[in-house]
Design a protein around this motif. Sequence first.
Motif, short mmCIF file in Angstrom:
data_model
loop_
_atom_site.label_atom_id
_atom_site.label_comp_id
_atom_site.label_asym_id
_atom_site.label_seq_id
_atom_site.Cartn_x
_atom_site.Cartn_y
_atom_site.Cartn_z
N UNK B 152 0.85 -1.19 0.00
CA UNK B 152 0.00 0.00 0.00
C UNK B 152 0.89 1.24 0.00
N UNK B 153 0.78 2.09 -1.03
CA UNK B 153 1.64 3.27 -1.09
C UNK B 153 0.99 4.40 -1.85
N UNK B 154 1.20 5.63 -1.34
CA UNK B 154 0.72 6.82 -2.05
C UNK B 154 1.89 7.58 -2.63
N UNK B 155 1.75 8.88 -2.75
CA UNK B 155 2.80 9.73 -3.31
C UNK B 155 3.34 9.13 -4.60
N UNK B 156 4.64 8.79 -4.67
CA UNK B 156 5.16 8.27 -5.94
C UNK B 156 4.94 6.78 -6.08
N UNK B 157 4.55 6.09 -5.05
CA UNK B 157 4.16 4.68 -5.16
C UNK B 157 5.23 3.73 -5.65
N UNK B 172 0.32 -7.65 -4.66
CA UNK B 172 -0.88 -6.90 -5.03
C UNK B 172 -0.65 -5.47 -4.58
N UNK B 173 -0.56 -4.56 -5.56
CA UNK B 173 -0.22 -3.18 -5.26
C UNK B 173 -1.48 -2.34 -5.13
N UNK B 174 -1.55 -1.52 -4.07
CA UNK B 174 -2.69 -0.63 -3.85
C UNK B 174 -2.20 0.81 -3.81
N UNK B 175 -2.44 1.57 -4.87
CA UNK B 175 -2.10 3.00 -4.81
C UNK B 175 -3.05 3.70 -3.86
N UNK B 176 -2.55 4.68 -3.10
CA UNK B 176 -3.45 5.45 -2.24
C UNK B 176 -3.49 6.91 -2.69
N UNK B 177 -4.51 7.61 -2.24
CA UNK B 177 -4.67 9.01 -2.61
C UNK B 177 -3.84 9.93 -1.72
N UNK B 178 -2.94 9.36 -0.93
CA UNK B 178 -2.05 10.15 -0.09
C UNK B 178 -1.08 10.94 -0.98
N UNK B 179 -0.93 12.20 -0.71
CA UNK B 179 -0.05 13.06 -1.49
C UNK B 179 -0.72 14.38 -1.78
N UNK B 195 3.39 0.66 -14.30
CA UNK B 195 4.58 0.62 -15.14
C UNK B 195 5.77 -0.02 -14.44
N UNK B 196 5.50 -0.74 -13.37
CA UNK B 196 6.57 -1.34 -12.60
C UNK B 196 7.50 -2.16 -13.48
N UNK B 197 8.81 -1.90 -13.38
CA UNK B 197 9.77 -2.68 -14.16
C UNK B 197 10.00 -4.04 -13.53
N UNK B 198 9.54 -4.24 -12.31
CA UNK B 198 9.68 -5.54 -11.65
C UNK B 198 8.43 -6.35 -11.92
N UNK B 199 8.53 -7.52 -12.53
CA UNK B 199 7.32 -8.31 -12.78
C UNK B 199 6.83 -9.00 -11.51
N UNK B 200 5.62 -9.52 -11.60
CA UNK B 200 5.04 -10.17 -10.43
C UNK B 200 4.22 -9.20 -9.61
N UNK B 201 3.82 -8.08 -10.24
CA UNK B 201 3.04 -7.06 -9.55
C UNK B 201 1.74 -6.83 -10.33
N UNK B 202 0.59 -6.85 -9.64
CA UNK B 202 -0.67 -6.47 -10.28
C UNK B 202 -1.35 -5.47 -9.37
#
Lengths: 223, 223, 223, 223, 223, 223, 223, 223
Positions: B152-157, B172-179, B195-202
């Motif tokens: 779970x990450x906001x800002x630049x994520x 499992x990536x969760x963008x937040x509206x923090x920022x 656009x993650x360059x690391x695979x295995x992320x949805x």
Amino acid sequence: MKKLYEDIGFAKIDHHRQIRKGFPEVIYCEGKTPEQIAHIAYSISRKGHDVLATRADRKAYLAVKKILNKAKYHETARIITVKKKWTVVSGEWLVSIVTAGTADLPVAEEAAVTAEFLGIKVERIYDVGVAGIHRLIKNLPKINKSRVVIVVAGMEGALPSVLGGLIDKPIIAVPTSVGYGSSFKGLAALLTMMNSCAPGVAVVNIDNGFGAAVMAYSIVRLF
Amino acid sequence: MKKLYEDIGFAKIDHHRQIRKGFPEVIYCEGKTPEQIAHIAYSISRKGHDVLATRADRKAYLAVKKILNKAKYHETARIITVKKKWTVVSGEWLVSIVTAGTADLPVAEEAAVTAEFLGIKVERIYDVGVAGIHRLIKNLPKINKSRVVIVVAGMEGALPSVLGGLIDKPIIAVPTSVGYGSSFKGLAALLTMMNSCAPGVAVVNIDNGFGAAVMAYSIVRLF
Amino acid sequence: MKKLYEDIGFAKIDHHRQIRKGFPEVIYCEGKTPEQIAHIAYSISRKGHDVLATRADRKAYLAVKKILNKAKYHETARIITVKKKWTVVSGEWLVSIVTAGTADLPVAEEAAVTAEFLGIKVERIYDVGVAGIHRLIKNLPKINKSRVVIVVAGMEGALPSVLGGLIDKPIIAVPTSVGYGSSFKGLAALLTMMNSCAPGVAVVNIDNGFGAAVMAYSIVRLF
Amino acid sequence: MKKLYEDIGFAKIDHHRQIRKGFPEVIYCEGKTPEQIAHIAYSISRKGHDVLATRADRKAYLAVKKILNKAKYHETARIITVKKKWTVVSGEWLVSIVTAGTADLPVAEEAAVTAEFLGIKVERIYDVGVAGIHRLIKNLPKINKSRVVIVVAGMEGALPSVLGGLIDKPIIAVPTSVGYGSSFKGLAALLTMMNSCAPGVAVVNIDNGFGAAVMAYSIVRLF
Amino acid sequence: MKKLYEDIGFAKIDHHRQIRKGFPEVIYCEGKTPEQIAHIAYSISRKGHDVLATRADRKAYLAVKKILNKAKYHETARIITVKKKWTVVSGEWLVSIVTAGTADLPVAEEAAVTAEFLGIKVERIYDVGVAGIHRLIKNLPKINKSRVVIVVAGMEGALPSVLGGLIDKPIIAVPTSVGYGSSFKGLAALLTMMNSCAPGVAVVNIDNGFGAAVMAYSIVRLF
Amino acid sequence: MKKLYEDIGFAKIDHHRQIRKGFPEVIYCEGKTPEQIAHIAYSISRKGHDVLATRADRKAYLAVKKILNKAKYHETARIITVKKKWTVVSGEWLVSIVTAGTADLPVAEEAAVTAEFLGIKVERIYDVGVAGIHRLIKNLPKINKSRVVIVVAGMEGALPSVLGGLIDKPIIAVPTSVGYGSSFKGLAALLTMMNSCAPGVAVVNIDNGFGAAVMAYSIVRLF
Amino acid sequence: MKKLYEDIGFAKIDHHRQIRKGFPEVIYCEGKTPEQIAHIAYSISRKGHDVLATRADRKAYLAVKKILNKAKYHETARIITVKKKWTVVSGEWLVSIVTAGTADLPVAEEAAVTAEFLGIKVERIYDVGVAGIHRLIKNLPKINKSRVVIVVAGMEGALPSVLGGLIDKPIIAVPTSVGYGSSFKGLAALLTMMNSCAPGVAVVNIDNGFGAAVMAYSIVRLF
Amino acid sequence: MKKLYEDIGFAKIDHHRQIRKGFPEVIYCEGKTPEQIAHIAYSISRKGHDVLATRADRKAYLAVKKILNKAKYHETARIITVKKKWTVVSGEWLVSIVTAGTADLPVAEEAAVTAEFLGIKVERIYDVGVAGIHRLIKNLPKINKSRVVIVVAGMEGALPSVLGGLIDKPIIAVPTSVGYGSSFKGLAALLTMMNSCAPGVAVVNIDNGFGAAVMAYSIVRLF
């Protein structure tokens, strides 16, 4: 009084820029014909200034070469230079150029050649993106020796954030248009860098290697 | 034949969902009145199902509590639950929930409480954003013990990209509206994760802690 | 070995940042409760570090003040500081903060107070936007004495471009959300600054006065 | 200690990735010359790893083929592989790849070939978009036999939402750039999938068949 | 000659619209004061026309009620009507209004009340979104009896696409601002509906229940 | 030499503007405190100039009124004026202000009051949007008598295009934020006006009635 | 039972569509090879259905022609048809197709040919944009004779709004990508049409002439 | 009565425009075939009007030339003219065309040739962008002699703001698509100009030199 600029019809060459900014007017080639580029290059060179032309293709190079035979073409960087003497100020003017991936090379080289043209000593550290962070950490000591760090990254553009958490040097971040889909030609990387949670990062335009080098130059020339 | 849904006028409760999806219909409270929420909660509970209501404020909670006195309010997560028995499947169903910053807590807790409601054992690892990457690396062994990782990450994520380069578990990536500013209420983080360059992320929707937990549940219940 | 961070449950305080970045962890208050802010402030202060909290409202200030009675509230800047001794390094560390208009003041003051917290001597030059360019030109000698220039502008955000053509100092441009209609809360100014035709300009996030000050700090501390 | 990466000048090959992520570094061909691609492929192959290169055109294939004569070109998928032995783990590692239309085939095949390269058994179920939902329902039993479902759709991208309401398997949704006008090269499909009202859906980048396959792999290799 | 409009200072009432469009001028209340609304309502009513005012709050209603005591407030629909006689044309003028979820009700009711005001017989079929498609299929026979179908959906807005593949009636799709994060206040649903792979679907503005009803009216009155 | 500006600390009043632009500095109130507004107003007034303050609320008015008792508040226009003598140049300086709807009034009045402040004679022609084009055509003779036409429209903003095809006077188009859903706070109207197929139309910012009036003034004062 | 679709490997032909939707599956050619198009066309034709293929280039036509020698290419419309007998239902099924400019012709013809393929009688009224509104008004009687009106417009797309204020027939608006600069490939026209202040207008995708014709067909076939 | 337009099948030539707008219909060539362009040109010329065709390539020119042998091609401006007699109204109708850079020339020349076609005397002042503001200031006296100023600028588009602060003439701002990265094909410049803090600026579409000239013409012909 020294004339502030020279009017050659379609352009007004700013010969005064050397005094105001510390380096001569630079030719941005996109949207100009090879003939216009050669004309401007000649006008700058005639005043005794070195010539730097960015976003130049081979045709532009050949047009300049015909008139100024010291012209040199930096292919990956897409830059034409006409320079009397290449000298770099080592140590104090050391700048690292760090890239996330191999596809970021043209932008990184635009920065590197511009920097070297301006007398900066450049340390190239390429392909150390966050997907394999050990490559970055391994290169930290080398990066820390430089005064300013230019970070070039496309796709998600996370490298400046990570590096910004690890070092205390000013970071100039350059988003690149490398990527596809929702990278939206560099917009994703640009927003990432703008929102960096690590302070000490400032951003220039997408693919603007030239601008990053001049920003670095404006810092190192304070010394 | 078992009836597929129950029509209560303004809504059609999907009691069949337990069979199709492995868990009962969930109440998304935004845009519903406390009375509507209580009505739906009662209808689900009467069928013998547990109740989960997300994006609930205290008013909604009080309306539900009046009818179903086992109702519990999880404040940070903004969730109401009515659950007969809380049990978690340890080990095999272990899921880590990792946040970049403190402000990401409400979304992380929405994921955590949803996951626990579904019987998942949760490991909370909060405030390990990329600006201080040693905090993340210190926690890698703990993260690696889990089967699925929710980030779970906001800002630049950037956190999912970095973590995606370090571990081999599904992320499992969760963008937040923090920022603020050009974070555009989570858009910047969303694009970064996409656009993650690391695979295995949805990626799931901005602030969608609930969705991340259900995605994790759909994976761990394969065991 | 010195512990890298302190875990206080909802947060992991990065006490090691002083070493890595040259200044302690800073508290970004949005999305945190007054209690959380006071708790973090206390934890930082107890380690002997000074405290800087940005985007703080008066409630947060009162919560911190109760615990740390040296706390001071900088109203326009929306900053709380707890600092043992305010000293600035004059001359070498001189930074100008230039604004286009009066409405840009809160962002400019966030930069100014942060800079002063970090020991930088600040020259404030406010309300010199491009609509009355004689005001800017009149102040050029003063601006040129500083080592780094922070330019704060909303609406069309043209000031960094114009200033970038006139001086040779590094310019850190801060777009602000001042404006209406198609300013899109600072997006117009951000794009303008990104596309500056004058080199030597790099940009931080919309309204990010804090980030601009830290970038300036990362430059002046090279001396 | 095993070296973490190999520096070949323009790139740093991450030979350690096999250990961290379970599969070797993959070559993303866009923005790289055929010579660079062949060079990297050779370097990976020499270490005994299999080679996977995505977004490859025929020229890149011929460059690789000249050096590594076991190279194979998967035309629709635009993938080059150099693999000692193709084996798939049936049953437990079964993944369905479902497309909405015929034009989604290149992305679906990128996913399929990547998955097979990683040892996954793939069930291809193509052209079952929501405009003729009986085609989808007819194929539900087949889809339900797989452990993970990759759904590839362009235009309005509604297929994952519909399928997400019908099955309880984790769904990895891949928006494609198929469409025109207000599809905005996949943005419409991306937003649709992000906002899916059916839980158990997570999304990868537009046209990112490769990423979907690796996400599926990260799940099935838990078994 | 009949006067085409009446000038009441701040507005020009288009009394001629009844002839051109088949229904009188409608009052869109947002941005108008209760007094202005009451004034316009009175002017329309005095000419013998029925009054319809959309996006009206209770204050506007009370202002109208004071002058026109037959005024009625439809709370969920946020509509004020002043109508001499409510009659509907059954059968031939039958229109279904279908919603994906409960939160779409206000928009659906705006459509329903407008339609009934215009003499249309309305069939309400609410909460049959694609996440539980059996609810939709169960209601197909009822939907198929109507001449035109209005489909109201927020979040990913997939319902018109699915329904468009199942029936041959004209579908008027209404995206709603229901959702959060990357729904961007209805933009996601709007784009989904625009890109529907099922033909026979046309779209009106986000939350524009009124417009959908008038479009339906323009069709049924052909009979 | 006359001083070019007056420095009052937080602002630099541009008293020279009267000479350069033909009218004194104007106060844009958003983002300024009532005290700052009153201070600037006093400083302008003391120099013998008239005062115009836009986007002013009643609090700002009261603060100014206390110091300058000739201050007048134009409520719909949200403008404060302090003017010695209101005179308008009839005939030659005639400007029409045309609105599409009633909700566009505040923006139209901002333009009208500003114009009258600058000595322009204003013809108000309100509520003649394209949905009832006879209202517009009826008013054409009146519009054609003016020298410049300001057209104010929200929603789809089609009025300038239609009017631009009917008259040969310069049209200044003002998009307004009136509308909902995909009007995106005036963006739709802005784009419509930008893409007008009728030439002789130029556009100012969303809701910028003031700017339209000054543009009109810059034209009529040529006479 | 009749088989619902035919599986030809890369595609599943929906032969059942004739029953559900009143017309056979249509081939959307973009992203398909000429061979795939010919294959699908053959499969449809073999079942006794007529063939319609949109967005077809000449290559696709030649591939189809080789197999089905009754194939006909409609160049401006970019459509291939294979039709046993062209008959139109005059009067009751009359549809007008109105364009703003000459550049909108390809989209208008896509609508016209599709409509004629479906048995609709078409009235073409081209080049009557709002910049010369007398051309539109002159053609009103002709337009009013038709049952449904398709309006095709690029640039600012104001035509549907104006026409919507003048007639009482259902209007299907088709934005086109005609324009430049801030038309953003049809986005400006799309938003204009979405925000039409004249009711009785619904919108299909940018350049979607086919979709407009099918929507019109879904209306006229009610008779 | 004079016929209002001529119907030539694919187009309706608006011969009446000369009367309504003061100049004949203009041919916008994009999206038209050379044959269509020549046909329309012939139709206009036959009525005794001069011909202006914008966005014309050399093929279109040759097609027109074949029919109308007085046709002339203005290459940089991409304009075809057929004009009996070129005369300009000096003094009163003087318009300056100012560009920021050399790459803005094609747009500036489109404006210049259009203006001259309409009888305006043009003063070209090219390459005076804000990065070298002394060039602009040097040319102020020349600019101040003209009645209207057209300002053409790409990249950050700051020139109109700066010039708007220095002169009191009406400024028509033309953003150009010159730039890269986050210039987003002229969007950045468009937003900058829209948000200009200097009043007396109005904006036309990106690259719309023609529109700027007609706007200027609509002003100067008032004299």
